[in-house]
Design a protein around this motif. Sequence first.
Motif, PDB file in Angstrom:
ATOM      1  N   ARG A  76      19.377  18.119  23.148  1.00 34.15           N
ATOM      2  CA  ARG A  76      18.826  16.834  23.590  1.00 34.15           C
ATOM      3  C   ARG A  76      17.769  16.989  24.673  1.00 34.15           C
ATOM      4  NH1 ARG A  76      23.049  15.817  21.060  1.00 34.15           N
ATOM      5  NH2 ARG A  76      23.873  13.878  20.292  1.00 34.15           N
ATOM      6  N   LYS A  77      18.004  17.888  25.609  1.00 34.43           N
ATOM      7  CA  LYS A  77      17.024  18.114  26.674  1.00 34.43           C
ATOM      8  C   LYS A  77      15.753  18.737  26.105  1.00 34.43           C
ATOM      9  CE  LYS A  77      16.616  19.671  31.396  1.00 34.43           C
ATOM     10  NZ  LYS A  77      17.346  20.062  32.590  1.00 34.43           N
ATOM     11  N   ILE A  78      15.894  19.644  25.157  1.00 40.06           N
ATOM     12  CA  ILE A  78      14.728  20.252  24.513  1.00 40.06           C
ATOM     13  C   ILE A  78      13.955  19.188  23.738  1.00 40.06           C
ATOM     14  CG2 ILE A  78      13.935  21.954  22.827  1.00 40.06           C
ATOM     15  CD1 ILE A  78      16.431  23.634  23.576  1.00 40.06           C
ATOM     16  N   GLU A  79      14.676  18.320  23.013  1.00 36.41           N
ATOM     17  CA  GLU A  79      14.020  17.236  22.265  1.00 36.41           C
ATOM     18  C   GLU A  79      13.204  16.338  23.194  1.00 36.41           C
ATOM     19  OE1 GLU A  79      17.377  15.421  20.378  1.00 36.41           O
ATOM     20  OE2 GLU A  79      17.129  16.593  18.538  1.00 36.41           O
ATOM     21  N   GLN A  80      13.767  16.010  24.361  1.00 42.43           N
ATOM     22  CA  GLN A  80      13.051  15.163  25.316  1.00 42.43           C
ATOM     23  C   GLN A  80      11.798  15.859  25.833  1.00 42.43           C
ATOM     24  OE1 GLN A  80      16.162  14.392  28.158  1.00 42.43           O
ATOM     25  NE2 GLN A  80      16.667  12.424  27.218  1.00 42.43           N
ATOM     26  N   ALA A  81      11.904  17.142  26.105  1.00 45.90           N
ATOM     27  CA  ALA A  81      10.742  17.891  26.592  1.00 45.90           C
ATOM     28  C   ALA A  81       9.661  17.976  25.515  1.00 45.90           C
ATOM     29  CB  ALA A  81      11.165  19.290  27.032  1.00 45.90           C
ATOM     30  N   LEU A  82      10.070  18.150  24.269  1.00 46.54           N
ATOM     31  CA  LEU A  82       9.096  18.187  23.169  1.00 46.54           C
ATOM     32  C   LEU A  82       8.428  16.827  22.996  1.00 46.54           C
ATOM     33  CD1 LEU A  82      11.006  20.374  20.568  1.00 46.54           C
ATOM     34  CD2 LEU A  82       8.892  20.973  21.760  1.00 46.54           C
ATOM     35  N   TRP A  83       9.194  15.764  23.146  1.00 48.28           N
ATOM     36  CA  TRP A  83       8.630  14.418  23.062  1.00 48.28           C
ATOM     37  C   TRP A  83       7.568  14.235  24.149  1.00 48.28           C
ATOM     38  CZ3 TRP A  83       8.730  10.329  26.559  1.00 48.28           C
ATOM     39  CH2 TRP A  83       8.250   9.113  26.073  1.00 48.28           C
ATOM     40  N   ALA A  84       7.864  14.710  25.356  1.00 44.76           N
ATOM     41  CA  ALA A  84       6.903  14.609  26.454  1.00 44.76           C
ATOM     42  C   ALA A  84       5.644  15.431  26.176  1.00 44.76           C
ATOM     43  CB  ALA A  84       7.546  15.068  27.762  1.00 44.76           C
ATOM     44  N   PHE A 140      23.385  19.026  26.321  1.00 40.34           N
ATOM     45  CA  PHE A 140      24.381  19.298  25.290  1.00 40.34           C
ATOM     46  C   PHE A 140      25.093  18.002  24.929  1.00 40.34           C
ATOM     47  CE2 PHE A 140      23.646  23.302  27.405  1.00 40.34           C
ATOM     48  CZ  PHE A 140      23.509  24.169  26.336  1.00 40.34           C
ATOM     49  N   SER A 141      25.639  17.946  23.721  1.00 39.87           N
ATOM     50  CA  SER A 141      26.326  16.743  23.266  1.00 39.87           C
ATOM     51  C   SER A 141      27.700  16.644  23.914  1.00 39.87           C
ATOM     52  CB  SER A 141      26.477  16.753  21.741  1.00 39.87           C
ATOM     53  OG  SER A 141      27.418  17.729  21.351  1.00 39.87           O
ATOM     54  N   PHE A 142      28.253  15.442  23.871  1.00 40.08           N
ATOM     55  CA  PHE A 142      29.590  15.199  24.425  1.00 40.08           C
ATOM     56  C   PHE A 142      30.619  16.098  23.740  1.00 40.08           C
ATOM     57  CE2 PHE A 142      33.665  12.982  24.392  1.00 40.08           C
ATOM     58  CZ  PHE A 142      33.858  12.776  25.748  1.00 40.08           C
ATOM     59  N   SER A 143      30.536  16.191  22.424  1.00 40.83           N
ATOM     60  CA  SER A 143      31.526  16.991  21.690  1.00 40.83           C
ATOM     61  C   SER A 143      31.397  18.476  22.020  1.00 40.83           C
ATOM     62  CB  SER A 143      31.405  16.763  20.185  1.00 40.83           C
ATOM     63  OG  SER A 143      30.132  17.139  19.721  1.00 40.83           O
ATOM     64  N   GLN A 144      30.185  18.971  22.180  1.00 44.81           N
ATOM     65  CA  GLN A 144      30.003  20.369  22.565  1.00 44.81           C
ATOM     66  C   GLN A 144      30.583  20.615  23.958  1.00 44.81           C
ATOM     67  OE1 GLN A 144      25.749  20.409  22.228  1.00 44.81           O
ATOM     68  NE2 GLN A 144      25.761  21.251  20.152  1.00 44.81           N
ATOM     69  N   ALA A 145      30.328  19.677  24.870  1.00 45.37           N
ATOM     70  CA  ALA A 145      30.829  19.807  26.234  1.00 45.37           C
ATOM     71  C   ALA A 145      32.353  19.790  26.251  1.00 45.37           C
ATOM     72  CB  ALA A 145      30.268  18.684  27.104  1.00 45.37           C
ATOM     73  N   ARG A 146      32.960  18.838  25.533  1.00 37.19           N
ATOM     74  CA  ARG A 146      34.427  18.740  25.492  1.00 37.19           C
ATOM     75  C   ARG A 146      35.026  20.028  24.941  1.00 37.19           C
ATOM     76  NH1 ARG A 146      37.257  17.205  28.700  1.00 37.19           N
ATOM     77  NH2 ARG A 146      39.009  17.741  27.431  1.00 37.19           N
ATOM     78  N   GLU A 147      34.427  20.538  23.880  1.00 36.35           N
ATOM     79  CA  GLU A 147      34.937  21.762  23.259  1.00 36.35           C
ATOM     80  C   GLU A 147      34.912  22.929  24.254  1.00 36.35           C
ATOM     81  OE1 GLU A 147      33.591  24.911  19.790  1.00 36.35           O
ATOM     82  OE2 GLU A 147      32.963  22.816  19.591  1.00 36.35           O
ATOM     83  N   CYS A 148      33.806  23.099  24.951  1.00 37.00           N
ATOM     84  CA  CYS A 148      33.675  24.218  25.890  1.00 37.00           C
ATOM     85  C   CYS A 148      34.547  24.034  27.128  1.00 37.00           C
ATOM     86  CB  CYS A 148      32.210  24.416  26.284  1.00 37.00           C
ATOM     87  SG  CYS A 148      31.216  25.025  24.913  1.00 37.00           S
ATOM     88  N   ILE A 149      34.666  22.809  27.602  1.00 34.69           N
ATOM     89  CA  ILE A 149      35.522  22.549  28.762  1.00 34.69           C
ATOM     90  C   ILE A 149      36.974  22.833  28.387  1.00 34.69           C
ATOM     91  CG2 ILE A 149      36.441  20.724  30.270  1.00 34.69           C
ATOM     92  CD1 ILE A 149      33.557  19.550  30.259  1.00 34.69           C
ATOM     93  N   GLY A 150      37.366  22.435  27.193  1.00 34.62           N
ATOM     94  CA  GLY A 150      38.729  22.704  26.714  1.00 34.62           C
ATOM     95  C   GLY A 150      39.007  24.194  26.603  1.00 34.62           C
ATOM     96  N   GLU A 151      38.037  24.957  26.147  1.00 35.76           N
ATOM     97  CA  GLU A 151      38.213  26.399  26.025  1.00 35.76           C
ATOM     98  C   GLU A 151      38.347  27.062  27.387  1.00 35.76           C
ATOM     99  OE1 GLU A 151      34.917  27.850  23.799  1.00 35.76           O
ATOM    100  OE2 GLU A 151      35.563  26.883  21.944  1.00 35.76           O
ATOM    101  N   VAL A 152      37.568  26.597  28.351  1.00 36.33           N
ATOM    102  CA  VAL A 152      37.605  27.182  29.703  1.00 36.33           C
ATOM    103  C   VAL A 152      38.951  26.878  30.351  1.00 36.33           C
ATOM    104  CG1 VAL A 152      36.600  27.067  32.015  1.00 36.33           C
ATOM    105  CG2 VAL A 152      35.113  27.181  30.017  1.00 36.33           C
ATOM    106  N   GLU A 153      39.503  25.670  30.098  1.00 41.07           N
ATOM    107  CA  GLU A 153      40.810  25.301  30.647  1.00 41.07           C
ATOM    108  C   GLU A 153      41.913  26.213  30.146  1.00 41.07           C
ATOM    109  OE1 GLU A 153      41.337  21.239  29.534  1.00 41.07           O
ATOM    110  OE2 GLU A 153      40.450  20.494  31.376  1.00 41.07           O
ATOM    111  N   GLU A 154      41.767  26.705  28.905  1.00 39.38           N
ATOM    112  CA  GLU A 154      42.808  27.532  28.300  1.00 39.38           C
ATOM    113  C   GLU A 154      42.828  28.935  28.885  1.00 39.38           C
ATOM    114  OE1 GLU A 154      41.976  27.375  24.131  1.00 39.38           O
ATOM    115  OE2 GLU A 154      42.355  25.226  24.007  1.00 39.38           O
TER     116      GLU A 154
END
Length: 155
Positions: A76-84, A140-154
């Motif tokens: 998403r951040k890359i998409e915004q930068a490309l749009w700019a 990053f998307s919400f789902s990507q963030a949740r997935e990675c945060i969950g993995e780090v918690e484990e």
Amino acid sequence: MQQIDEKEALQRLTLLCSQGEHCEKEMLEKMRRWEMSDEAQAHVMEVLVTERYIDNVRYCRGFIHDKMEYNRWGQRKIEQALWAKGIDRSISAPLFAEIEEERWTDILRPLISQKRKSTKGRNDYEINQKLLRFAIGRGFSFSQARECIGEVEEW
């Protein structure tokens, strides 16, 4: 800024483009600052594109790669930068489609792990919220963030 004629602008821009990737919008902005006429700008751009000094697809591919690998940005951040930068979605969308979803989480996972070490909070919920905001701010998307945060918690 001084006014530059078409021939000198073409020389400067071809030199600039031969040293690194640039998009059409960047070149047009330079020519506007040089107070070139619209007709002269169009002619110079035609030459730059025809001679392949400027190629928005090539520029976009390199931009996506660099922002992923070196800046550790999400889609998403890359998409915004490309749009700019004036890169049309029709150019970037197929290039993003080539990237496997797992690649984004591979980038985010170490970022979350590192950030977790320095994140303070009253409880796990508060820390996770801060990590979530961090990941989303990186594009990053919400789902990507949740997935990675969950993995780090484990761990």
